[in-house]
Motif scaffolding. Structure first.
Motif, short mmCIF file in Angstrom:
data_model
loop_
_atom_site.label_atom_id
_atom_site.label_comp_id
_atom_site.label_asym_id
_atom_site.label_seq_id
_atom_site.Cartn_x
_atom_site.Cartn_y
_atom_site.Cartn_z
N LEU A 20 18.31 -97.47 -40.10
CA LEU A 20 17.07 -98.21 -40.48
C LEU A 20 16.78 -98.19 -42.20
O LEU A 20 16.54 -99.29 -42.61
CB LEU A 20 15.97 -97.84 -39.63
CG LEU A 20 14.58 -98.24 -39.99
CD1 LEU A 20 14.62 -99.77 -39.84
CD2 LEU A 20 13.61 -97.69 -39.09
N ALA A 24 16.88 -101.80 -43.90
CA ALA A 24 15.82 -102.52 -43.94
C ALA A 24 15.68 -103.08 -45.30
O ALA A 24 15.42 -104.15 -45.43
CB ALA A 24 14.58 -101.56 -43.60
N THR A 153 8.77 -97.12 -42.30
CA THR A 153 8.75 -98.33 -41.34
C THR A 153 7.20 -98.97 -41.07
O THR A 153 7.04 -100.31 -41.53
CB THR A 153 9.24 -98.10 -40.09
OG1 THR A 153 10.68 -97.62 -40.11
CG2 THR A 153 9.45 -99.27 -39.43
N HIS A 157 5.89 -102.47 -42.99
CA HIS A 157 5.25 -103.54 -42.11
C HIS A 157 3.80 -103.95 -42.84
O HIS A 157 3.63 -104.77 -42.65
CB HIS A 157 4.87 -103.00 -40.78
CG HIS A 157 4.13 -103.67 -39.69
ND1 HIS A 157 4.43 -104.85 -39.28
CD2 HIS A 157 2.84 -103.45 -39.39
CE1 HIS A 157 3.38 -105.44 -38.55
NE2 HIS A 157 2.46 -104.18 -38.78
N ILE A 242 15.02 -103.44 -37.82
CA ILE A 242 14.80 -102.07 -36.94
C ILE A 242 15.43 -102.03 -35.63
O ILE A 242 15.85 -101.02 -35.22
CB ILE A 242 13.09 -102.46 -36.96
CG1 ILE A 242 12.51 -102.24 -38.13
CG2 ILE A 242 12.66 -101.04 -36.02
CD1 ILE A 242 10.94 -102.41 -38.00
#
Length: 295
Positions: A20, A24, A153, A157, A242
């Motif tokens: 991830l 990402a 993460t 976001h 993700i």
């Protein structure tokens, strides 16, 4: 053979967390710049070496190593785009030209890193205490990895949905011409995206190096499974990346169980990522993008 499925699931989450952090940033930069950056592997490698230097040679510990690796590698990522890929794009370079340039840049960075630190492997000497939670055994390093992956993460976001620059990133990724016509400084947006993408890769590099070893190939060894994550998740789709990271992590670790049961080497686990990549390209080239908002 008795399989500790709880441990397998936990290992899958750990593997997915590394993928991830790597994928990402690559997914977003791929989507916003329009070409696959193979030099992303060297951003992972550079992060691992900087993390080792800060944590081991300077003795400042893992938290400082993560921060410095993120900032330094993020800056290198920005400079690479600003000094190489942006001028090429403005001169009409195609996706093939940019991709080949990224491969060349990767070789330059890899050998430069090897020249600075030597090609001999380095090992973190920090002791990572082990913990047992029921039938699951873990270490403080893995706990750090999971916490940092969750935190970054969530932060990404929030940046994408709550800030002006995040909305500009999504707009530029979806339709760069319309974003430019709307008054968005797309060059600045891409610069910030490359900084964040390289910084996330460096974070993964620190954890991967601390858990195994640090050498000039550490990023290249993981980049192809990371591309499998990016394609499965949908190019340029942060939320798809993700989900895809943990799907690949699960597939690899469950595959290890199957390979062991058949008496085969677990080194074949990498082939699982390629198999998923090939099937995705044949069956659903857009990956999981249809299931998530583009970001």
């Amino acid at each position: 053979m008795v399989v500790n499925w709880a441990q397998v699931l936990f290992n899958s989450v750990v593997t997915g967390s590394v993928y991830l952090l790597c994928a990402a940033g690559l997914s977003v930069t791929y989507g916003i710049s329009g070409f696959p950056n193979f030099a992303h592997a060297e951003f992972i490698t550079l992060g691992a070496f900087i993390g080792y230097f800060v944590a081991e040679q300077l003795g400042l510990g893992l938290p400082a190593a993560l921060v410095v690796a993120f900032l330094v590698t993020g800056t290198v990522g920005f400079l690479c785009y600003r000094g190489i890929f942006q001028p090429l794009a403005k001169r009409g370079a195609t996706i093939i030209h940019l991709m080949v340039a990224s491969i060349a840049l990767g070789f330059i960075l890899r050998h430069s890193i090897g020249a600075i630190w030597s090609k001999s492997p380095y090992y973190f000497t920090i002791t990572w205490p082990s913990y047992s939670l029921g039938s699951v055994t873990t270490s403080s390093l893995r706990v750090w990895l999971l916490l940092i992956a969750i935190a970054l993460t969530v932060i990404m976001h929030l940046i994408l949905v709550k800030t002006k620059i995040g909305k500009a990133i999504r707009a530029t990724s979806s339709n760069p011409e319309l974003a430019l016509a709307s008054g968005i400084n797309t060059d600045r947006v891409i610069w910030i995206t490359w900084f964040l993408g390289a910084g996330l890769a460096a974070t993964a590099g620190v954890f991967r190096g601390a858990g195994t070893l640090v050498n000039s190939m550490i990023g290249w060894e993981i980049i192809l499974p990371v591309f499998a994550v990016v394609i499965l998740g949908g190019i340029g789709n942060y939320y798809g990346a993700i989900a895809a990271a943990f799907i690949i992590g699960l597939a690899e670790n469950f595959g290890v169980v199957g390979l062991t049961a058949m008496g085969l080497s677990t080194e074949y686990r990498t082939a699982i990522s390629f198999l998923i990549l090939i099937v995705t390209l044949i069956v659903k080239p857009q990956g999981l993008a249809m299931l998530f908002r583009r970001a």
